[in-house]
Design an enzyme around this catalytic site. Sequence first.
Site, PDB file in Angstrom:
ATOM      1  N   CYS A 112     -13.438  -7.741  -1.264  1.00 40.92           N
ATOM      2  CA  CYS A 112     -14.004  -6.397  -1.101  1.00 40.92           C
ATOM      3  C   CYS A 112     -15.155  -6.167  -2.063  1.00 40.92           C
ATOM      4  O   CYS A 112     -15.845  -5.145  -1.978  1.00 40.92           O
ATOM      5  CB  CYS A 112     -12.930  -5.343  -1.320  1.00 40.92           C
ATOM      6  SG  CYS A 112     -11.561  -5.494  -0.176  1.00 40.92           S
ATOM      7  N   HIS A 252     -14.998   1.096  -4.861  1.00 42.54           N
ATOM      8  CA  HIS A 252     -14.454   0.578  -3.607  1.00 42.54           C
ATOM      9  C   HIS A 252     -13.370   1.539  -3.118  1.00 42.54           C
ATOM     10  O   HIS A 252     -12.501   1.954  -3.885  1.00 42.54           O
ATOM     11  CB  HIS A 252     -13.884  -0.821  -3.848  1.00 42.54           C
ATOM     12  CG  HIS A 252     -13.113  -1.353  -2.687  1.00 42.54           C
ATOM     13  ND1 HIS A 252     -13.549  -1.221  -1.388  1.00 42.54           N
ATOM     14  CD2 HIS A 252     -11.923  -2.010  -2.623  1.00 42.54           C
ATOM     15  CE1 HIS A 252     -12.672  -1.767  -0.582  1.00 42.54           C
ATOM     16  NE2 HIS A 252     -11.672  -2.243  -1.290  1.00 42.54           N
ATOM     17  N   ASN A 282      -9.782   1.888   4.047  1.00 44.47           N
ATOM     18  CA  ASN A 282     -10.376   0.773   3.304  1.00 44.47           C
ATOM     19  C   ASN A 282     -11.130  -0.141   4.274  1.00 44.47           C
ATOM     20  O   ASN A 282     -10.512  -0.816   5.098  1.00 44.47           O
ATOM     21  CB  ASN A 282      -9.243   0.003   2.602  1.00 44.47           C
ATOM     22  CG  ASN A 282      -9.739  -1.195   1.806  1.00 44.47           C
ATOM     23  OD1 ASN A 282     -10.911  -1.577   1.895  1.00 44.47           O
ATOM     24  ND2 ASN A 282      -8.850  -1.789   1.036  1.00 44.47           N
TER      25      ASN A 282
HETATM   26  O1  UT7 Z   1      -9.286  -3.763  -0.970  1.00 42.41           O
HETATM   27  C1  UT7 Z   1      -8.188  -4.230  -1.673  1.00 42.41           C
HETATM   28  C2  UT7 Z   1      -7.055  -4.250  -0.723  1.00 42.41           C
HETATM   29  N1  UT7 Z   1      -5.795  -3.793  -1.112  1.00 42.41           N
HETATM   30  C3  UT7 Z   1      -5.464  -2.718  -1.830  1.00 42.41           C
HETATM   31  O2  UT7 Z   1      -6.252  -2.033  -2.404  1.00 42.41           O
HETATM   32  C4  UT7 Z   1      -4.015  -2.385  -1.902  1.00 42.41           C
HETATM   33  C5  UT7 Z   1      -3.569  -2.021  -3.284  1.00 42.41           C
HETATM   34  N2  UT7 Z   1      -2.181  -1.574  -3.231  1.00 42.41           N
HETATM   35  C6  UT7 Z   1      -1.840  -0.358  -2.817  1.00 42.41           C
HETATM   36  O3  UT7 Z   1      -2.691   0.447  -2.467  1.00 42.41           O
HETATM   37  C7  UT7 Z   1      -0.375   0.016  -2.846  1.00 42.41           C
HETATM   38  O4  UT7 Z   1       0.343  -1.028  -3.482  1.00 42.41           O
HETATM   39  C8  UT7 Z   1       0.204   0.279  -1.442  1.00 42.41           C
HETATM   40  C9  UT7 Z   1      -0.397   1.557  -0.857  1.00 42.41           C
HETATM   41  C10 UT7 Z   1      -0.088  -0.897  -0.530  1.00 42.41           C
HETATM   42  C11 UT7 Z   1       1.698   0.467  -1.531  1.00 42.41           C
HETATM   43  O5  UT7 Z   1       2.005   1.539  -2.397  1.00 42.41           O
HETATM   44  P1  UT7 Z   1       3.130   1.382  -3.493  1.00 42.41           P
HETATM   45  O6  UT7 Z   1       3.272   2.677  -4.155  1.00 42.41           O
HETATM   46  O7  UT7 Z   1       2.779   0.177  -4.338  1.00 42.41           O
HETATM   47  O8  UT7 Z   1       4.425   1.143  -2.614  1.00 42.41           O
HETATM   48  P2  UT7 Z   1       5.415  -0.106  -2.618  1.00 42.41           P
HETATM   49  O9  UT7 Z   1       4.738  -1.313  -2.073  1.00 42.41           O
HETATM   50  O10 UT7 Z   1       6.052  -0.189  -3.961  1.00 42.41           O
HETATM   51  O11 UT7 Z   1       6.490   0.354  -1.568  1.00 42.41           O
HETATM   52  C12 UT7 Z   1       7.348   1.466  -1.821  1.00 42.41           C
HETATM   53  C13 UT7 Z   1       8.233   1.662  -0.600  1.00 42.41           C
HETATM   54  C14 UT7 Z   1       8.893   0.385  -0.114  1.00 42.41           C
HETATM   55  O12 UT7 Z   1      10.185   0.716   0.333  1.00 42.41           O
HETATM   56  P3  UT7 Z   1      11.479   0.336  -0.545  1.00 42.41           P
HETATM   57  O13 UT7 Z   1      11.433  -1.176  -0.659  1.00 42.41           O
HETATM   58  O14 UT7 Z   1      11.259   1.027  -1.867  1.00 42.41           O
HETATM   59  O15 UT7 Z   1      12.589   0.860   0.269  1.00 42.41           O
HETATM   60  C15 UT7 Z   1       8.042  -0.020   1.074  1.00 42.41           C
HETATM   61  O16 UT7 Z   1       8.783  -0.771   2.030  1.00 42.41           O
HETATM   62  O17 UT7 Z   1       7.445   2.141   0.487  1.00 42.41           O
HETATM   63  C16 UT7 Z   1       7.689   1.323   1.638  1.00 42.41           C
HETATM   64  N3  UT7 Z   1       6.492   1.308   2.456  1.00 42.41           N
HETATM   65  C17 UT7 Z   1       6.224   2.237   3.391  1.00 42.41           C
HETATM   66  N4  UT7 Z   1       6.923   3.310   3.790  1.00 42.41           N
HETATM   67  C18 UT7 Z   1       6.370   4.057   4.777  1.00 42.41           C
HETATM   68  C19 UT7 Z   1       5.469   0.427   2.412  1.00 42.41           C
HETATM   69  N5  UT7 Z   1       4.529   0.767   3.322  1.00 42.41           N
HETATM   70  C20 UT7 Z   1       4.987   1.882   3.944  1.00 42.41           C
HETATM   71  C21 UT7 Z   1       4.470   2.710   4.961  1.00 42.41           C
HETATM   72  N6  UT7 Z   1       5.187   3.790   5.335  1.00 42.41           N
HETATM   73  N7  UT7 Z   1       3.290   2.473   5.549  1.00 42.41           N
END
Ligand code: UT7
Length: 325
Positions: A112, A252, A282
């Site tokens: 990115c 970004h 994004n």
């Molecule tokens: O350009 C660069 C590309 N990438 C990025 O910039 C991504 C950087 N990362 C992020 O933005 C964040 O890590 C995310 C938005 C992807 C995830 O947020 P998070 O606060 O780190 O959530 P997490 O991965 O710790 O997940 C928390 C919970 C999980 O459930 P459990 O295991 O706690 O029961 C996930 O399964 O949220 C769940 N989850 C969702 N729930 C509803 C993950 N995605 C979703 C979703 N809807 N779309």
Amino acid sequence: MGARIAGTGSALPLNVVTNEELELLVDTSSEWIVQRTGIRSRHLLQESEIPSDLGVKAGQLALEAARVNPADVSLLLVATNFPDMICPGSAPFIAEGLSLKDAPFFDLKAGCTGFVYAIAVANALIQSGMYPRVLVVGIEALSRVTDWTDRRTCVLFGDGAGAALLEAGTDSSGILGTALYGDAEKSMFLNLPAGGTRTPASAETVAQGGHFLKMEGSGVFRNAAPMMEKATLDALADAKLELSDIDWIIPHQANQRIIDALVRRLEVPEERVIVNLDRVANTSTASIPIALDEELRSGKIRPGDIVALTAFGAGVTYGAVIVRI
Ligand code: UT7
């Protein structure tokens, strides 16, 4: 003074997909997406649309804004991670669409951070005297590499393109400082495992979903703000400027929480930070040039303003460019 941005353009697919529509596809909620990312909708290509056409449109608008004829472009640099075809990439299709004459073109892949890298490379090439006018296009069709059954990734991304025409700077307008970095130990944070030469595409890789983007979301999340902070401060030092000299920061557009963390670390007023991810999500390499173009056209960013562009992404790459418009 380094090369100046003489004109910008951007293009988004017409098709808008809201969080509520994604609720019908995967087990998610609009509330979760807004709280965790700040994203409310995204523009996605329809099946029949050709990704590089977005790059052509953005490039045409940038050339019009800069009042430069396609025949006068001396190099086309296309920042993209997921080209129309692995070979020959996206640059030839965009060059053809823009009717560039015999200008050279190539794809630049730097996650990115691709647009920031490409601006720094174009600046160096212009300053060296090798190419007087470089058209930089940032384009990404993430919907084509997204697993639409994976809620952890499919809610995050959008498609789009942005472009900037760079030419020799003037006393009042041009690039003031740059800082580019890589951290190869984190190379698997974002990857698309199959279809390259290490693991060629096969019925098996397709069955395993190896043609979809994989992401270690929390790893990316933890590193993003410190990386953009370092790059911004180092680019400012390169420019011999202070944070208080910056009129606008365009980070970004990955996640509102990452942007908020960057704002806290830099201790800059949030009104000086440009954000459009709520509408476009994004768009990887396209995110910064789309935001820059939107705010130049709206009149928010004005001639003479000092703007910091900073990004992080697959590689892991990160970097920043300080430019006086
Ligand atoms: O350009 C660069 C590309 N990438 C990025 O910039 C991504 C950087 N990362 C992020 O933005 C964040 O890590 C995310 C938005 C992807 C995830 O947020 P998070 O606060 O780190 O959530 P997490 O991965 O710790 O997940 C928390 C919970 C999980 O459930 P459990 O295991 O706690 O029961 C996930 O399964 O949220 C769940 N989850 C969702 N729930 C509803 C993950 N995605 C979703 C979703 N809807 N779309």
